[in-house]
Write a protein that holds these residues in place. Structure first.
Motif, PDB file in Angstrom:
ATOM      1  N   UNK A  14      41.347  22.107  56.580  1.00 30.51           N
ATOM      2  CA  UNK A  14      42.353  22.338  57.513  1.00 30.51           C
ATOM      3  C   UNK A  14      42.572  21.210  58.425  1.00 30.51           C
ATOM      4  N   UNK A  15      41.771  20.274  58.837  1.00 27.19           N
ATOM      5  CA  UNK A  15      41.950  19.414  59.504  1.00 27.19           C
ATOM      6  C   UNK A  15      42.428  18.065  58.889  1.00 27.19           C
ATOM      7  N   UNK A  16      42.402  17.662  57.781  1.00 27.81           N
ATOM      8  CA  UNK A  16      43.022  16.763  57.004  1.00 27.81           C
ATOM      9  C   UNK A  16      43.751  16.723  56.049  1.00 27.81           C
ATOM     10  N   UNK A  17      44.098  17.969  55.376  1.00 26.43           N
ATOM     11  CA  UNK A  17      44.814  18.210  54.206  1.00 26.43           C
ATOM     12  C   UNK A  17      46.136  17.647  54.362  1.00 26.43           C
ATOM     13  N   UNK A  18      46.720  16.884  53.580  1.00 29.43           N
ATOM     14  CA  UNK A  18      48.043  16.454  53.714  1.00 29.43           C
ATOM     15  C   UNK A  18      48.802  16.991  52.678  1.00 29.43           C
ATOM     16  N   UNK A  19      48.207  18.089  51.840  1.00 27.94           N
ATOM     17  CA  UNK A  19      49.145  18.984  50.980  1.00 27.94           C
ATOM     18  C   UNK A  19      48.265  20.251  50.716  1.00 27.94           C
ATOM     19  N   UNK A  20      49.035  21.126  50.179  1.00 29.67           N
ATOM     20  CA  UNK A  20      48.165  22.412  49.893  1.00 29.67           C
ATOM     21  C   UNK A  20      47.260  22.276  48.814  1.00 29.67           C
ATOM     22  N   UNK A  21      46.009  23.076  49.272  1.00 30.11           N
ATOM     23  CA  UNK A  21      44.746  22.896  48.330  1.00 30.11           C
ATOM     24  C   UNK A  21      45.209  23.426  46.870  1.00 30.11           C
ATOM     25  N   UNK A  22      44.608  22.756  45.973  1.00 26.71           N
ATOM     26  CA  UNK A  22      44.826  22.965  44.294  1.00 26.71           C
ATOM     27  C   UNK A  22      43.754  23.361  43.835  1.00 26.71           C
ATOM     28  N   UNK A  23      43.905  24.234  42.671  1.00 23.91           N
ATOM     29  CA  UNK A  23      42.895  24.880  42.234  1.00 23.91           C
ATOM     30  C   UNK A  23      42.230  23.789  41.199  1.00 23.91           C
ATOM     31  N   UNK A  37      34.589  21.236  52.922  1.00 24.16           N
ATOM     32  CA  UNK A  37      34.778  22.573  53.072  1.00 24.16           C
ATOM     33  C   UNK A  37      36.276  22.910  52.787  1.00 24.16           C
ATOM     34  N   UNK A  38      36.346  23.713  51.663  1.00 27.42           N
ATOM     35  CA  UNK A  38      37.718  24.206  51.356  1.00 27.42           C
ATOM     36  C   UNK A  38      37.826  25.482  50.986  1.00 27.42           C
ATOM     37  N   UNK A  39      38.750  26.179  50.831  1.00 28.66           N
ATOM     38  CA  UNK A  39      39.176  27.596  50.518  1.00 28.66           C
ATOM     39  C   UNK A  39      38.471  28.038  49.241  1.00 28.66           C
ATOM     40  N   UNK A  40      38.284  29.407  49.053  1.00 31.00           N
ATOM     41  CA  UNK A  40      37.922  29.831  47.802  1.00 31.00           C
ATOM     42  C   UNK A  40      38.640  29.703  46.499  1.00 31.00           C
ATOM     43  N   UNK A  41      40.185  29.435  46.947  1.00 25.22           N
ATOM     44  CA  UNK A  41      41.245  29.284  45.916  1.00 25.22           C
ATOM     45  C   UNK A  41      40.967  28.026  45.080  1.00 25.22           C
ATOM     46  N   UNK A  42      39.990  27.036  45.683  1.00 28.33           N
ATOM     47  CA  UNK A  42      39.779  25.964  44.740  1.00 28.33           C
ATOM     48  C   UNK A  42      39.108  25.974  43.371  1.00 28.33           C
ATOM     49  N   UNK A  43      38.278  27.046  43.343  1.00 30.75           N
ATOM     50  CA  UNK A  43      37.461  27.147  42.051  1.00 30.75           C
ATOM     51  C   UNK A  43      37.895  28.369  41.423  1.00 30.75           C
ATOM     52  N   UNK A  44      39.040  29.091  41.604  1.00 32.43           N
ATOM     53  CA  UNK A  44      39.577  30.207  40.953  1.00 32.43           C
ATOM     54  C   UNK A  44      39.947  29.642  39.711  1.00 32.43           C
ATOM     55  N   UNK A 101      20.445  16.892  57.813  1.00 37.87           N
ATOM     56  CA  UNK A 101      21.818  17.448  57.478  1.00 37.87           C
ATOM     57  C   UNK A 101      21.295  18.676  57.267  1.00 37.87           C
ATOM     58  N   UNK A 102      21.934  19.891  57.958  1.00 37.43           N
ATOM     59  CA  UNK A 102      21.878  21.440  57.828  1.00 37.43           C
ATOM     60  C   UNK A 102      23.182  21.780  57.765  1.00 37.43           C
ATOM     61  N   UNK A 103      23.542  22.743  56.739  1.00 40.83           N
ATOM     62  CA  UNK A 103      24.917  23.157  56.338  1.00 40.83           C
ATOM     63  C   UNK A 103      24.909  24.446  55.510  1.00 40.83           C
ATOM     64  N   UNK A 104      25.991  25.110  55.752  1.00 42.72           N
ATOM     65  CA  UNK A 104      26.099  26.524  54.796  1.00 42.72           C
ATOM     66  C   UNK A 104      27.236  26.206  53.798  1.00 42.72           C
ATOM     67  N   UNK A 105      27.212  26.146  52.662  1.00 38.29           N
ATOM     68  CA  UNK A 105      28.142  26.225  51.838  1.00 38.29           C
ATOM     69  C   UNK A 105      28.717  27.415  51.544  1.00 38.29           C
ATOM     70  N   UNK A 106      30.067  27.718  51.621  1.00 41.00           N
ATOM     71  CA  UNK A 106      30.820  28.776  51.379  1.00 41.00           C
ATOM     72  C   UNK A 106      31.697  28.566  50.196  1.00 41.00           C
ATOM     73  N   UNK A 107      32.238  29.812  49.512  1.00 40.83           N
ATOM     74  CA  UNK A 107      33.080  29.665  48.167  1.00 40.83           C
ATOM     75  C   UNK A 107      34.086  28.427  48.631  1.00 40.83           C
ATOM     76  N   UNK A 108      34.467  27.570  47.468  1.00 39.62           N
ATOM     77  CA  UNK A 108      35.353  26.726  47.728  1.00 39.62           C
ATOM     78  C   UNK A 108      34.967  25.297  48.220  1.00 39.62           C
ATOM     79  N   UNK A 109      33.643  25.405  48.696  1.00 42.29           N
ATOM     80  CA  UNK A 109      32.867  24.019  49.192  1.00 42.29           C
ATOM     81  C   UNK A 109      32.435  23.103  48.100  1.00 42.29           C
TER      82      UNK A 109
END
Length: 325
Positions: free
Chosen positions: A25-34, A72-79, A238-246
């Motif tokens: 959301x901070x740096x994407x220049x174009x819509x996310x793509x699957x 970090x991306x949206x779940x749509x990336x791995x659809x 480094x401590x992080x949580x991966x959510x769908x699409x990451x």
């Protein structure tokens, strides 16, 4: 640092920096793509989709075999990559067991499929062939189910593997980790000899990453045992949580561990990139001597004079330095 051929001509010098997370959301220049829509495209287009929102050139300059990177991306990336409907992964695992033929026969515990919890693998009764009902049993007892070589069981994952290989110029393989909820952890902190990309498909998982104890290890080097590694590790960097699409990139040698803190199961794919890690002449001779010895004299004749003489030769070869060859 070994760089893929596709980016060698584009790269310049850069300083190593600390691990970071980049949010789409901070740096994407174009819509996310699957990613499933990009696997048949030319390598640079695939890399742009795989690493969105980061520019691939920035990744290979600043991150490749230098530091971890979390995107970090949206779940749509791995659809379209894996079926994430309720029970679909379990059916895939059970179907693999029923069909067998990952390597031309029944699946074997510890080789084709692994049950692991807190770094330990259970002893399965009887012969090593896995039964379909053991998948549900293992998950019920809090074990993660690891399916190796998923590229041989899924057309989409096979295409993903081929896209990785075409884009990076290195051989790749894919394992799937399916972990039940309520704090389940598969492996203790460990590091890999391969660069890995972790694709979070379903659910979430908390990851801890430490600074390397062994920098960019080679496959011919002895791996540090878990207890030694645990004693050498300090606090995670480094401590992080991966959510769908990451996606999480880990260079070879970075110790890591993951835990599912949620109630729902967590599924991720680990793409191992087998970079051409050229071993030393000494390491090559050690491995060649050991393999030759095992072939030349059967294990049933370990006390034979010939085997003793070969052992002497093997030790002499082990004592050679590269300057002696």
């Amino acid at each position: 640092v070994l760089l893929p051929a596709v980016v060698l001509v584009q790269l310049c010098q850069s300083q190593r920096s600390t691990p970071t997370t980049l949010h789409a959301a901070a740096s994407a220049a174009e819509p996310e793509r699957a990613i499933a829509d990009a696997m048949m495209l030319e390598p640079r287009a695939f890399l742009r989709t795989l690493l969105q929102p980061q520019d691939p050139q920035d990744f290979f300059v600043a991150d490749w075999e230098q530091r971890p990177r979390h995107l970090s991306r949206s779940p749509l990336v791995y659809e379209g990559l894996l079926d994430t409907a309720t029970g679909a992964v379990e059916r895939l695992l059970e179907g693999c067991v029923s069909a067998g033929e990952v390597r031309g026969g029944a699946l074997q515990a510890g080789l084709d499929m692994t049950f692991v919890k807190d770094g330990k693998q259970p002893r399965l009764p009887g012969h090593p062939d896995i039964r379909a009902d053991q998948v549900a049993q293992g998950l019920g007892f809090g074990y993660s189910v690891v399916l190796n070589w998923v590229q041989y069981r899924s057309t989409a994952v096979a295409q993903l593997t081929e896209a990785f290989e075409a884009s990076l110029g290195f051989r790749a393989s894919v394992n799937m980790y399916h972990t039940p909820g309520s704090g389940s952890v598969a492996f203790a902190p460990h590091y890999d000899w391969n660069d890995v990309f972790v694709l979070q498909i379903n659910g979430s998982k908390a990851w801890s990453v430490w600074e390397p104890v062994v920098a960019l290890p080679r496959s011919d080097e002895l791996r540090i045992q878990d207890e030694q590694l645990k004693a050498a590790l300090g606090a995670p960097t480094m401590n992080l949580v991966l959510t769908p699409g990451d996606i999480l990139y880990l260079p070879r040698g970075y110790p890591h561990a993951a835990r599912n803190l949620q109630q729902e199961t967590s599924t991720h794919l680990t793409v191992a990139v087998h970079a051409y890690v050229y071993e030393t002449v000494e390491g090559f001779l050690q491995r060649a001597a050991a393999q030759w010895l095992s072939i030349a004299v059967p294990a049933t004749k370990r006390r034979s004079p010939l085997r003793r003489q070969l052992r002497v030769l093997e030790k002499r070869m082990f004592s050679l330095g590269t300057s002696d060859v």
